[in-house]
Design an enzyme around this catalytic site. Sequence first.
Site, mmCIF file in Angstrom:
data_model
loop_
_atom_site.group_PDB
_atom_site.id
_atom_site.type_symbol
_atom_site.label_atom_id
_atom_site.label_comp_id
_atom_site.label_asym_id
_atom_site.label_seq_id
_atom_site.Cartn_x
_atom_site.Cartn_y
_atom_site.Cartn_z
ATOM 1 N N PHE A 118 0.948 7.020 5.242
ATOM 2 C CA PHE A 118 -0.109 8.018 5.425
ATOM 3 C C PHE A 118 0.095 8.866 6.682
ATOM 4 O O PHE A 118 -0.190 10.060 6.685
ATOM 5 C CB PHE A 118 -1.477 7.336 5.492
ATOM 6 C CG PHE A 118 -1.871 6.614 4.229
ATOM 7 C CD1 PHE A 118 -1.307 6.962 3.011
ATOM 8 C CD2 PHE A 118 -2.802 5.584 4.256
ATOM 9 C CE1 PHE A 118 -1.673 6.305 1.846
ATOM 10 C CE2 PHE A 118 -3.175 4.933 3.096
ATOM 11 C CZ PHE A 118 -2.612 5.277 1.889
ATOM 12 N N ASP A 144 -13.195 1.200 0.146
ATOM 13 C CA ASP A 144 -13.071 0.124 -0.834
ATOM 14 C C ASP A 144 -13.254 -1.259 -0.222
ATOM 15 O O ASP A 144 -13.898 -2.117 -0.816
ATOM 16 C CB ASP A 144 -11.708 0.214 -1.525
ATOM 17 C CG ASP A 144 -11.610 -0.714 -2.720
ATOM 18 O OD1 ASP A 144 -12.086 -0.337 -3.800
ATOM 19 O OD2 ASP A 144 -11.078 -1.833 -2.571
ATOM 20 N N GLY A 163 4.068 -0.815 -1.202
ATOM 21 C CA GLY A 163 3.185 -1.797 -0.608
ATOM 22 C C GLY A 163 2.639 -1.328 0.729
ATOM 23 O O GLY A 163 2.823 -0.175 1.125
ATOM 24 N N ASP A 184 -18.127 2.752 -11.356
ATOM 25 C CA ASP A 184 -19.351 3.518 -11.633
ATOM 26 C C ASP A 184 -19.754 4.366 -10.429
ATOM 27 O O ASP A 184 -20.240 5.489 -10.581
ATOM 28 C CB ASP A 184 -20.496 2.574 -12.011
ATOM 29 C CG ASP A 184 -20.353 2.020 -13.424
ATOM 30 O OD1 ASP A 184 -19.573 2.582 -14.216
ATOM 31 O OD2 ASP A 184 -21.040 1.020 -13.738
ATOM 32 N N TRP A 217 -2.597 1.536 -5.701
ATOM 33 C CA TRP A 217 -2.114 0.430 -6.510
ATOM 34 C C TRP A 217 -1.517 0.974 -7.805
ATOM 35 O O TRP A 217 -0.574 1.733 -7.762
ATOM 36 C CB TRP A 217 -3.213 -0.608 -6.750
ATOM 37 C CG TRP A 217 -2.687 -1.895 -7.323
ATOM 38 C CD1 TRP A 217 -1.677 -2.654 -6.810
ATOM 39 C CD2 TRP A 217 -3.140 -2.555 -8.495
ATOM 40 N NE1 TRP A 217 -1.481 -3.765 -7.611
ATOM 41 C CE2 TRP A 217 -2.358 -3.726 -8.641
ATOM 42 C CE3 TRP A 217 -4.130 -2.290 -9.429
ATOM 43 C CZ2 TRP A 217 -2.537 -4.619 -9.699
ATOM 44 C CZ3 TRP A 217 -4.312 -3.186 -10.481
ATOM 45 C CH2 TRP A 217 -3.519 -4.338 -10.610
ATOM 46 N N ASP A 251 0.116 7.200 -1.688
ATOM 47 C CA ASP A 251 0.509 5.800 -1.538
ATOM 48 C C ASP A 251 1.957 5.763 -1.058
ATOM 49 O O ASP A 251 2.718 6.704 -1.287
ATOM 50 C CB ASP A 251 0.386 5.071 -2.883
ATOM 51 C CG ASP A 251 0.244 3.568 -2.732
ATOM 52 O OD1 ASP A 251 -0.835 3.042 -3.038
ATOM 53 O OD2 ASP A 251 1.221 2.914 -2.309
ATOM 54 N N GLY A 296 -6.866 1.633 1.952
ATOM 55 C CA GLY A 296 -5.654 1.325 2.706
ATOM 56 C C GLY A 296 -5.630 -0.054 3.308
ATOM 57 O O GLY A 296 -4.604 -0.467 3.868
ATOM 58 N N GLY A 325 -4.138 4.955 -1.150
ATOM 59 C CA GLY A 325 -3.887 3.572 -1.520
ATOM 60 C C GLY A 325 -4.325 3.373 -2.957
ATOM 61 O O GLY A 325 -5.493 3.113 -3.215
#
Length: 294
Positions: free
Chosen positions: A211, A256, A161, A107, A131, A157, A230, A129
């Site tokens: 990156f 994040d 991983g 949101d 996923w 990305d 990241g 990053g």
Amino acid sequence: MSTAMTERYLSLLKKSLLNELYLENEARILGLLMQLLFPRQTTLEEVAREFLNARHGELYAKVQELRRGGGWVQIRTNAADGTSSELVAARNFAFVAHSMIGRARMDNLHDCMNAVLADRIPGDFIETGVWKGGSTIFMRGFLQAHDIRDRKVWVADSFEGLPKPSLPEDENWDLSADVMPYLAVSEEEVRELFERYELLDEQVMFLKGWFKDTLPAADIDKLAVLRLDGDLYESTMDALNALYHKLSPGGFVIVDDYNALPQCEQAITDFRRHHGIQDELVRIDEMSVFWRKR
């Protein structure tokens, strides 16, 4: 598309990416997993009853809680010998949903893009990053819903991983594919998910690699939304060093894992201090923050 139809499409897109439409199936899978890990003295009929009535059980409520916050959940259960055990479910029961960021952060991303549109902030959208690509799929869906054709979505990305820790700040935080294999999702799988949502086109740009190698050379003019996921100090700092100066005034930085991973918070603190950034850090949920560039 009318405003009402636009919002309905984006609401359904979020629910699909977060797997909110089928939470009872996650509860069923989790229940079966717990039965395997912590066998209970129960009959097949009792297991079947729980399976069929999953939407009304305790596990369903736990999965709902997990999906709202995108955090980790601990579920206590009793083993067959009567001892109390603990099952820690992967964040957002991650191998089921197409995004692990949870409802609050999804949101927030929507709100930031709405503000960019309303205030006519120039620039593209990027996540570093990705996923499975859920956030970037929603970014592209947002552009399509609003018939915006002059912005791009950048999907950055390694698709292998996270890198092995190489800086002191990331010591003891090995999240590489050797340790966290479920974080390594291939570019082919992410592209296939874009295709499933009918959102893979020329406005979606993939940046494959570490990156430090890909972001400085990326053909990005301006950004309006910079979403960082990241995890590591190195990855977060590499993204900021390469991209922050391209963020338009009025644009957004979304972090994040700021409150979840200390090395990520340290990277943000060090970068903001070094560049004299005093824009307010706003909390999204228990894990994430964002700020708007002056």
